[in-house]
Write a protein that holds these residues in place. Structure first.
Motif, PDB file in Angstrom:
ATOM      1  N   LYS A  17      37.249 -41.507 -79.715  1.00 38.76           N
ATOM      2  CA  LYS A  17      38.355 -41.822 -78.676  1.00 38.76           C
ATOM      3  C   LYS A  17      39.394 -42.639 -78.297  1.00 38.76           C
ATOM      4  CE  LYS A  17      38.497 -37.248 -78.855  1.00 38.76           C
ATOM      5  NZ  LYS A  17      39.455 -37.206 -80.101  1.00 38.76           N
TER       6      LYS A  17
ATOM      7  N   ARG B  26      38.720 -30.086 -81.762  1.00 35.54           N
ATOM      8  CA  ARG B  26      38.412 -30.828 -81.212  1.00 35.54           C
ATOM      9  C   ARG B  26      39.942 -31.878 -80.829  1.00 35.54           C
ATOM     10  NH1 ARG B  26      35.545 -36.367 -80.986  1.00 35.54           N
ATOM     11  NH2 ARG B  26      36.872 -36.532 -82.817  1.00 35.54           N
TER      12      ARG B  26
ATOM     13  N   ARG C 253      42.524 -34.529 -78.169  1.00 41.19           N
ATOM     14  CA  ARG C 253      42.335 -35.722 -76.878  1.00 41.19           C
ATOM     15  C   ARG C 253      42.048 -34.878 -75.318  1.00 41.19           C
ATOM     16  NH1 ARG C 253      44.804 -40.334 -76.297  1.00 41.19           N
ATOM     17  NH2 ARG C 253      44.814 -41.403 -78.826  1.00 41.19           N
TER      18      ARG C 253
ATOM     19  N   PRO D  11      37.630 -33.249 -75.948  1.00 36.75           N
ATOM     20  CA  PRO D  11      36.723 -34.014 -76.530  1.00 36.75           C
ATOM     21  C   PRO D  11      35.541 -32.798 -77.906  1.00 36.75           C
ATOM     22  CG  PRO D  11      36.182 -34.398 -74.498  1.00 36.75           C
ATOM     23  CD  PRO D  11      37.062 -33.659 -74.543  1.00 36.75           C
TER      24      PRO D  11
END
Ligand SMILES: C[S@@+](CC[C@H](N)C(=O)[O-])C[C@H]1O[C@@H](n2cnc3c(N)ncnc32)[C@H](O)[C@@H]1O
Length: 375
Positions: free
Chosen positions: A42, A332, A334, A337
């Motif tokens: 990320k 998953r 943003r 997560p």
């Protein structure tokens, strides 16, 4: 959504779809001789590549230019056959091979059928200090004949404020031709859209992902609602996502498992209408997933110890042993997560087992078939 080599896939589509695809957009490897990894972490910092979490993306390696053009040519010929009489093909490349591809397309479509050579310009960092920064791609648009779809009004844009000011100041501007300032203008053949950067919400981490805004303009201009739009090098599925958003039907094909999976979870995430996921490749099922799940009160529960390593998981509650019908999924994103630990088992059918598929953050796929527990 089809996972497989597009040559075989296109040949098999001919029987049903010859002359029936209204718009084809393709963004093949550019002949860069690089290998593109997917970023699965990320918000990676571009200045610290050693810290990125990477997974298999796609290769763009060729023995020489002939080998690359040998890959492209038969595929472009098949696209020409699949394209409807009023259809348009958009081929997205850059300076590495666009000049050669244009010659192939001139041969296949005829040089008079070049509709546009579109230049997509963008910004971004570059290590180049010995030449101008290479910050544009070329999109070659070809049609099959004079009767092609082009919805000028769907892509009009406001005039530049300076143009508006000039015409407000004098009606003599523009050599007597006064544009319809309210209606806006048909865009030029050079387009600016920002690249999909680290912090953009549409970013998937799949390499060389193209902006949705670019596809929106192409799809709005060259197709109508209900039309069939195809992308045979679909990567993260940008074309499919935009097509379904604009009420077009789509066929998206990619040979890379990571691409097909990224596109699939992206479509699930945007709430796309149900679509089928086919594979012409043997399914990569290296590890059975039995150990990762258990049934609890009408739900399938994921072992919390494996949860962090799971990118996506889904259930077919009435597995027929051949076609996986995904009834519930968790992925998953943003914002969240971690995948959800529980998926509903509603939709079970007496006598049919449950099939569960897990996709790891590393792109690995595992599957388990679990006998139904009759209550
Ligand atoms: C430039 S990327 C496409 C990116 C895409 N436009 C997006 O927005 O994410 C090229 C893709 O072509 C795929 N590809 C390369 N050769 C292929 C083939 N023979 N059949 C199907 N897909 C192929 C690669 O796996 C890669 O995902």
């Amino acid at each position: 959504m089809i996972l497989g080599d597009n040559l075989a896939v296109m040949v098999s589509l001919l029987e049903e779809y010859e002359n029936r695809v209204n718009l084809i957009y393709v963004d093949p490897p550019f002949f860069t001789n690089r290998h593109y990894a997917a970023r699965v972490g990320k918000g990676e910092d571009s200045r610290r590549p050693q810290e990125w979490q990477l997974a298999e993306g796609y290769p763009d390696h060729w023995v020489d230019l002939d080998a690359y053009l040998d890959m492209l040519y038969p595929r472009l010929k098949l696209m020409h056959r699949l394209l409807a009489e009023d259809g348009t093909l958009y081929l997205h490349l850059d300076w590495h091979a666009d000049a050669y591809a244009r010659l192939l397309l001139d041969e296949i479509f005829g040089p008079d059928n070049l509709l546009n050579e579109i230049i997509w310009v963008y910004h971004g960092p570059s290590p180049i200090r010995s030449a101008f920064n290479r910050k544009h791609d070329t999109i070659l648009a070809y049609v099959k004949g004079e009767r092609y779809t082009f919805n000028a009004d769907a892509v009009r844009q406001p005039y530049d404020p300076n143009t508006v000011k000039t015409f407000a100041a004098s009606t003599k501007a523009g050599f007597g031709k006064i544009p319809d300032l309210e209606r806006g203008k048909v865009p030029e053949d050079w387009w600016y859209f920002p690249v999909v950067a680290r912090l953009h919400s549409e970013r998937t981490g799949y390499p060389t992902q193209k902006p949705q805004a670019l596809l929106e303009r192409i799809i709005l201009a060259s197709s109508n609602p209900g039309d069939l739009v195809a992308d045979f090098f679909s990567g993260s599925g940008t074309t499919a996502v935009v097509a379904q958003h604009l009420q077009r039907r789509f066929i998206a094909v990619d040979a890379a498992w990571r691409a097909a999976h990224t596109a699939r979870s992206r479509l699930v995430q945007v709430g796309a209408a149900p679509f089928s996921f086919e594979s012409s490749l043997p399914a990569p099922f290296p590890a059975p997933a039995e150990a990762a799940v258990q049934i609890e009160e009408g739900e399938l529960v994921l072992n919390p110890q494996v949860q962090a390593g799971v990118d996506y998981w889904e259930i077919d509650p009435a597995w027929d042993g051949s076609v996986f019908r995904s009834a519930s999924q968790s992925l998953r994103t943003r914002r969240s997560p971690q995948v959800s630990c529980r998926l509903s088992l509603s939709g079970q059918v007496p006598g049919k087992p449950i099939c569960v598929r897990l996709v790891g953050v590393d792109g690995s796929l595992s599957q388990a078939v679990i006998s139904r527990v009759d209550q």
